[in-house]
Design a protein around this motif. Structure first.
Motif, PDB file in Angstrom:
ATOM      1  N   LEU A 230       0.825  -1.206   0.000  1.00 36.55           N
ATOM      2  CA  LEU A 230       0.000   0.000   0.000  1.00 36.55           C
ATOM      3  C   LEU A 230       0.863   1.261   0.000  1.00 36.55           C
ATOM      4  O   LEU A 230       0.578   2.223  -0.725  1.00 36.55           O
ATOM      5  N   GLU A 231       1.904   1.262   0.807  1.00 38.68           N
ATOM      6  CA  GLU A 231       2.773   2.430   0.867  1.00 38.68           C
ATOM      7  C   GLU A 231       3.460   2.681  -0.480  1.00 38.68           C
ATOM      8  O   GLU A 231       3.746   3.830  -0.834  1.00 38.68           O
ATOM      9  N   ALA A 232       3.702   1.604  -1.222  1.00 40.56           N
ATOM     10  CA  ALA A 232       4.374   1.758  -2.515  1.00 40.56           C
ATOM     11  C   ALA A 232       3.424   2.216  -3.613  1.00 40.56           C
ATOM     12  O   ALA A 232       3.865   2.670  -4.670  1.00 40.56           O
ATOM     13  N   PRO A 243     -10.206  11.038   6.322  1.00 41.11           N
ATOM     14  CA  PRO A 243     -10.477  10.511   7.670  1.00 41.11           C
ATOM     15  C   PRO A 243     -11.323   9.245   7.597  1.00 41.11           C
ATOM     16  O   PRO A 243     -12.260   9.150   6.799  1.00 41.11           O
ATOM     17  N   GLY A 244     -10.957   8.265   8.401  1.00 36.64           N
ATOM     18  CA  GLY A 244     -11.692   7.018   8.419  1.00 36.64           C
ATOM     19  C   GLY A 244     -11.186   5.983   7.437  1.00 36.64           C
ATOM     20  O   GLY A 244     -11.696   4.867   7.393  1.00 36.64           O
ATOM     21  N   VAL A 245     -10.185   6.330   6.638  1.00 36.24           N
ATOM     22  CA  VAL A 245      -9.601   5.394   5.676  1.00 36.24           C
ATOM     23  C   VAL A 245      -8.216   4.991   6.177  1.00 36.24           C
ATOM     24  O   VAL A 245      -7.275   5.781   6.125  1.00 36.24           O
ATOM     25  N   GLY A 246      -8.122   3.764   6.688  1.00 39.29           N
ATOM     26  CA  GLY A 246      -6.851   3.225   7.138  1.00 39.29           C
ATOM     27  C   GLY A 246      -6.301   2.233   6.126  1.00 39.29           C
ATOM     28  O   GLY A 246      -6.687   2.226   4.961  1.00 39.29           O
ATOM     29  N   VAL A 247      -5.411   1.371   6.608  1.00 36.87           N
ATOM     30  CA  VAL A 247      -4.749   0.425   5.714  1.00 36.87           C
ATOM     31  C   VAL A 247      -5.754  -0.529   5.087  1.00 36.87           C
ATOM     32  O   VAL A 247      -5.759  -0.750   3.872  1.00 36.87           O
ATOM     33  N   ARG A 248      -6.649  -1.108   5.896  1.00 35.22           N
ATOM     34  CA  ARG A 248      -7.583  -2.107   5.374  1.00 35.22           C
ATOM     35  C   ARG A 248      -8.555  -1.485   4.368  1.00 35.22           C
ATOM     36  O   ARG A 248      -8.800  -2.034   3.296  1.00 35.22           O
ATOM     37  N   THR A 249      -9.119  -0.347   4.734  1.00 38.20           N
ATOM     38  CA  THR A 249     -10.074   0.300   3.834  1.00 38.20           C
ATOM     39  C   THR A 249      -9.402   0.736   2.547  1.00 38.20           C
ATOM     40  O   THR A 249      -9.969   0.597   1.451  1.00 38.20           O
ATOM     41  N   ALA A 250      -8.199   1.284   2.655  1.00 31.37           N
ATOM     42  CA  ALA A 250      -7.476   1.706   1.455  1.00 31.37           C
ATOM     43  C   ALA A 250      -7.194   0.513   0.544  1.00 31.37           C
ATOM     44  O   ALA A 250      -7.303   0.617  -0.686  1.00 31.37           O
ATOM     45  N   ALA A 251      -6.853  -0.632   1.145  1.00 27.50           N
ATOM     46  CA  ALA A 251      -6.594  -1.829   0.346  1.00 27.50           C
ATOM     47  C   ALA A 251      -7.867  -2.276  -0.379  1.00 27.50           C
ATOM     48  O   ALA A 251      -7.825  -2.656  -1.553  1.00 27.50           O
TER      49      ALA A 251
END
Length: 368
Positions: A230-232, A243-251
């Motif tokens: 995700l970081e890449a 706001p409210g979008v973390g690693v899982r949601t972004a994935a």
């Protein structure tokens, strides 16, 4: 009465709340004597269970005395001490008739939320969010118990102690009463109980624990890989700025939406997510707009949970949610509208490659 209320993440207080009343003829009012803290209460306290509202009363494991019953309660009566199931059901639907009480068709007044979140509507539970019916919990002086005939079970009389037994026997054996009871209790103290299979558990449980630890290790390794991927990704900073979008949601967003170019407009994206109202029509008439039941469930769930998570973190989202509640929308309806509004903002962010701005873009058409 006094009750333990949820006021936000890690914020519990004892407050004065209205006494419960008979709402349905199958209700009973129970004076709580003992109420236990369940480990699942931590999910509520930590904010991991959606659809909690400020002032909700916690608790779902309790015992108490019935002080009032509705006119259609026939198996229970005032004065009975009862233990009540955390999940309760109507006793009449197919699920209840097959002892699947936690899936009752009638007890949960808000089944759409659990269907949206888990893919399956659930039954009702005391003190466990509006997703499971919004029923006040048992960490209170009194509690309303719906369908009391089916979910409240009488507690046997308390076991007689040594003194009580002596008083019962003394009229029949005045000289021997004390000695007889002493002999009975001495014999009971010498009894032992052997549970078959306990030796096998000494082998099975460590093996299961080792397997579980291995699963947790694999999950942590997989999470680290997802974080690195995700970081890449070039869109990662754009998505996580919301706001409210973390690693899982972004994935989930990257897997289901990608860069957003396959969707001509925000309305198309909302329709794909199942967040746009649908029109039911026949060959001769149009019946108006209704809540959608289709769409990508994974994306819909991610947007819903994201909307719930951001309410207290993003003033703009909170303002939008409060405005919907002021218009008479329910908690779930307001959250769904917030999710619909956020997906329009998300579309604009992906289209323009810009970070989140709490101002609502003027060129994006929002849901009515």
């Amino acid at each position: 009465m006094r009750a333990l209320t949820w006021n936000g993440v890690n914020d519990l207080t004892v407050e004065r709340v209205p006494d419960p009343q008979i709402i349905n003829r199958q209700d009973a009012i129970v004076k709580v004597r003992l109420s236990s803290v369940c480990g699942s209460d931590l999910h509520l306290i930590g904010g991991y269970m959606p659809a909690m509202e400020r002032g909700d009363v916690l608790g779902h494991e309790f015992i108490g005395d019935i002080v009032e019953v509705g006119s259609d309660v026939h198996r229970r009566s005032v004065g009975e001490r009862v233990v009540v199931c955390s999940f309760f059901g109507c006793g009449q639907c197919w699920y209840c008739q097959n002892d699947l009480w936690s899936l009752c068709d009638n007890a949960n007044t808000n089944p759409g939320l659990t269907e949206l979140t888990y893919g399956q509507p659930l039954g009702a539970c005391f003190g466990y969010s509006h997703a499971l019916g919004g029923n006040a919990g048992s960490h209170a002086e009194y509690i309303r118990v719906p369908y009391a005939d089916h979910g409240a079970f009488p507690v046997p009389e308390r076991k007689a102690g040594r003194r009580r037994l002596v008083e019962l026997i003394r009229p029949k054996a005045p000289r021997m009463a004390q000695r007889l009871i002493d002999d009975v209790f001495d014999a009971l103290d010498e009894q032992t109980v052997v549970v078959p299979g306990t030796g096998t558990l000494d082998i099975v449980i460590p093996s299961l624990a080792a397997s579980l630890a291995a699963v947790h290790t694999q999950r942590r390794a997989l999470e680290a890989q997802i974080n690195a991927l995700l970081e890449a990704h070039p869109l990662s900073p754009v998505l996580t700025s919301m706001p409210g979008v973390g690693v899982r949601t972004a994935a989930v967003l990257l897997v289901t939406v990608g860069d957003g170019t396959s969707f001509p407009t925000a309305a198309h994206l909302a329709s794909y997510a199942g967040l746009a109202p649908t029109t039911k029509s026949s060959g001769t008439s149009i019946h108006g707009e209704h809540a959608p039941r289709g769409g990508n469930r994974q994306l819909k769930r991610a947007m819903f949970l994201s909307a719930f998570a951001c309410m207290n973190a993003d003033p703009a989202s909170r303002t939008y949610y409060d405005k919907q509640r002021a218009r008479g929308k329910t908690h779930t309806q307001a959250l769904l509208r917030l999710a619909r509004q956020r997906i329009s903002v998300l579309f604009a962010m992906l289209r323009d490659g810009t970070f989140y701005d709490p101002r609502i873009p003027e060129d994006v058409e929002l849901a009515a």
